[in-house]
Design a protein around this motif. Structure first.
Motif, PDB file in Angstrom:
ATOM      1  N   UNK A   1       0.809  -1.208   0.000  1.00 14.70           N
ATOM      2  CA  UNK A   1       0.000   0.000   0.000  1.00 14.70           C
ATOM      3  C   UNK A   1       0.848   1.266   0.000  1.00 14.70           C
ATOM      4  N   UNK A   2       2.087   1.183   0.475  1.00 14.35           N
ATOM      5  CA  UNK A   2       2.978   2.340   0.530  1.00 14.35           C
ATOM      6  C   UNK A   2       4.320   1.977  -0.107  1.00 14.35           C
ATOM      7  N   UNK A   3       5.100   3.003  -0.372  1.00 12.70           N
ATOM      8  CA  UNK A   3       6.467   2.761  -0.861  1.00 12.70           C
ATOM      9  C   UNK A   3       7.256   2.032   0.228  1.00 12.70           C
ATOM     10  N   UNK A   4       8.048   1.039  -0.195  1.00 13.72           N
ATOM     11  CA  UNK A   4       8.841   0.305   0.787  1.00 13.72           C
ATOM     12  C   UNK A   4      10.303   0.269   0.332  1.00 13.72           C
ATOM     13  N   UNK A   5      11.196   0.172   1.323  1.00 18.95           N
ATOM     14  CA  UNK A   5      12.627  -0.010   1.037  1.00 18.95           C
ATOM     15  C   UNK A   5      12.878  -1.482   0.786  1.00 18.95           C
ATOM     16  N   UNK A   6      13.465  -1.764  -0.371  1.00 20.13           N
ATOM     17  CA  UNK A   6      13.774  -3.159  -0.708  1.00 20.13           C
ATOM     18  C   UNK A   6      14.955  -3.636   0.136  1.00 20.13           C
ATOM     19  N   UNK A   7      14.769  -4.770   0.805  1.00 21.92           N
ATOM     20  CA  UNK A   7      15.813  -5.358   1.630  1.00 21.92           C
ATOM     21  C   UNK A   7      16.340  -6.606   0.917  1.00 21.92           C
ATOM     22  N   UNK A   8      17.548  -6.489   0.368  1.00 20.14           N
ATOM     23  CA  UNK A   8      18.161  -7.598  -0.383  1.00 20.14           C
ATOM     24  C   UNK A   8      18.787  -8.565   0.625  1.00 20.14           C
ATOM     25  N   UNK A   9      18.114  -9.706   0.743  1.00 20.47           N
ATOM     26  CA  UNK A   9      18.503 -10.648   1.781  1.00 20.47           C
ATOM     27  C   UNK A   9      19.607 -11.610   1.331  1.00 20.47           C
ATOM     28  N   UNK A  10      19.822 -11.769   0.029  1.00 15.95           N
ATOM     29  CA  UNK A  10      20.847 -12.693  -0.454  1.00 15.95           C
ATOM     30  C   UNK A  10      22.151 -11.923  -0.693  1.00 15.95           C
ATOM     31  N   UNK A  11      23.068 -12.083   0.242  1.00 18.99           N
ATOM     32  CA  UNK A  11      24.352 -11.371   0.154  1.00 18.99           C
ATOM     33  C   UNK A  11      25.340 -12.254  -0.636  1.00 18.99           C
ATOM     34  N   UNK A  12      25.656 -11.808  -1.841  1.00 20.73           N
ATOM     35  CA  UNK A  12      26.662 -12.525  -2.656  1.00 20.73           C
ATOM     36  C   UNK A  12      28.068 -12.100  -2.229  1.00 20.73           C
ATOM     37  N   UNK A  13      28.303 -10.783  -2.173  1.00 19.40           N
ATOM     38  CA  UNK A  13      29.531 -10.219  -1.608  1.00 19.40           C
ATOM     39  C   UNK A  13      29.166  -8.971  -0.848  1.00 19.40           C
ATOM     40  N   UNK A  14      29.971  -8.682   0.216  1.00 16.42           N
ATOM     41  CA  UNK A  14      29.708  -7.473   1.005  1.00 16.42           C
ATOM     42  C   UNK A  14      31.011  -7.045   1.689  1.00 16.42           C
ATOM     43  N   UNK A  15      32.035  -6.656   0.855  1.00 11.93           N
ATOM     44  CA  UNK A  15      33.332  -6.238   1.385  1.00 11.93           C
ATOM     45  C   UNK A  15      33.173  -4.916   2.142  1.00 11.93           C
ATOM     46  N   UNK A  16      33.682  -4.916   3.344  1.00 12.29           N
ATOM     47  CA  UNK A  16      33.571  -3.737   4.190  1.00 12.29           C
ATOM     48  C   UNK A  16      32.290  -3.705   5.004  1.00 12.29           C
ATOM     49  N   UNK A  17      31.375  -4.639   4.696  1.00 14.60           N
ATOM     50  CA  UNK A  17      30.092  -4.732   5.424  1.00 14.60           C
ATOM     51  C   UNK A  17      29.388  -3.381   5.533  1.00 14.60           C
ATOM     52  N   UNK A  18      29.400  -2.680   4.409  1.00 14.74           N
ATOM     53  CA  UNK A  18      28.744  -1.368   4.392  1.00 14.74           C
ATOM     54  C   UNK A  18      27.244  -1.488   4.115  1.00 14.74           C
ATOM     55  N   UNK A  19      26.800  -2.634   3.595  1.00 11.77           N
ATOM     56  CA  UNK A  19      25.366  -2.834   3.328  1.00 11.77           C
ATOM     57  C   UNK A  19      24.769  -3.695   4.428  1.00 11.77           C
ATOM     58  N   UNK A  20      23.576  -3.282   4.859  1.00 12.78           N
ATOM     59  CA  UNK A  20      22.878  -4.052   5.896  1.00 12.78           C
ATOM     60  C   UNK A  20      21.647  -4.712   5.279  1.00 12.78           C
ATOM     61  N   UNK A  21      21.608  -6.067   5.204  1.00 15.14           N
ATOM     62  CA  UNK A  21      20.412  -6.733   4.660  1.00 15.14           C
ATOM     63  C   UNK A  21      19.207  -6.612   5.593  1.00 15.14           C
ATOM     64  N   UNK A  22      19.446  -6.182   6.838  1.00 17.61           N
ATOM     65  CA  UNK A  22      18.321  -6.020   7.780  1.00 17.61           C
ATOM     66  C   UNK A  22      17.582  -4.723   7.494  1.00 17.61           C
TER      67      UNK A  22
END
Length: 310
Positions: A194-215
């Protein structure tokens, strides 16, 4: 008259005797005093017969003595002459030997002169060769010096390059490693909401530096810099729009949309480079009422990495 005849006869005898000595007959040594006295007695007897005076006998004796002395002196002179001839022959032999040696020496001198000429020519050739070698050596030394100068320049440049490489390595070592590649879900269709939502990409292929949070679905910049981002989405709804936006903090900076007219899946792809400050966030938003699709094949993905710090 008789005195004169006797005197002449004595002189002829003396002459005959001397002639015989010179011709190889009776020599001065062969005339003994007995023979002379016999001749004188013979003449004396004749003179007695002719009545010659005593003065003639005295003169004849003197002449005899003089003849004997002359013959003795003549013999000495002959002996001396023989000795002189012997010495002269020896001297001539020595002279011949000396002349032979002199000729041999002159021939040796000429041969040495020829050899000297040859040696001078060879020496001149050697000097020319030496001069050429000196010139070649000088040229080689110049080339070696130039080569050494080039080598020094190259070594200096190499040292500079090595220092720059070391600095780059240090910069790279100090530079944060930031890169990520994500898949959305394995559950298939997501939405509509019903509203705009932030897409949460749960499948982490690579995440060097851990700058992205899948949560939370947020990418947080760890340093100030230039970052590259790209997105790919798939929507299976027919006769519907599919809209996905990219936000920098609270500002939408990229709008991606496409309409599916029922001929197949609806696909979106886009990318951009952003200058971010440390702590800035980037995320994707799905518009209200739209859907996206993903499965194990990773149809919907979100990617980003740090290009360079600023």
């Amino acid at each position: 008259m008789r005195r004169a005849a006797s005197f002449l006869a004595l002189l002829l005898c003396l002459y005959w005797t001397g002639t015989q000595g010179e011709s190889g007959g009776v020599t001065g040594n062969d005339i003994t005093q007995t023979e002379i006295q016999s001749e004188i007695l013979g003449v004396k007897s004749t003179s007695d017969q002719t009545n010659i005076s005593p003065d003639i006998w005295a003169e004849l004796k003197e002449l005899r003595d003089m003849a004997i002395e002359h013959r003795v002196e003549l013999r000495k002179l002959e002996q001396e002459n023989t000795a002189i001839q012997t010495r002269l022959t020896a001297s001539e032999s020595k002279n011949a030997v000396l002349e032979s040696k002199m000729n041999a020496s002159e021939n040796e001198v000429k041969e040495l002169q020829r050899e000297n000429t040859v040696l001078k020519a060879r020496m001149k050739t050697s000097e020319n060769v030496m001069e050429e070698l000196k010139m070649e050596n000088t040229d080689l030394q110049s080339r070696v010096t130039a080569s050494e100068d080039k080598r020094k320049v190259l070594e200096a440049r190499m040292n500079v390059s090595e220092n720059e490489v070391e600095e780059l390595k240090m910069d790279i070592a100090d530079q944060p490693k930031v890169a990520f590649s994500l898949g959305l879900t394995d559950d298939g269709l997501l939405g509509p909401f019903n509203t705009d939502i932030t897409l949460k990409f749960s499948k982490v292929i690579t995440n060097f530096g851990r700058a992205y949070s899948p949560i939370t679905g947020l990418f947080t910049a760890p340093v100030r810099g230039a970052y590259y981002f790209s997105l790919n989405t798939v929507d299976l709804q027919n006769n519907a729009w599919s809209v996905v936006s990219l936000y920098h903090n609270n500002k939408r900076v990229l709008w991606s949309s496409n309409y599916n007219n029922g001929t197949g899946s609806n696909r979106l792809s886009n990318s951009l480079v952003l200058q971010l400050e440390k702590g800035d966030v980037v995320y994707l938003v799905l518009r209200a009422g739209d859907t996206v699709y993903d499965n194990t094949y990773n149809h919907t993905t979100f990617n980003g990495f740090l290009l360079f710090p600023l």
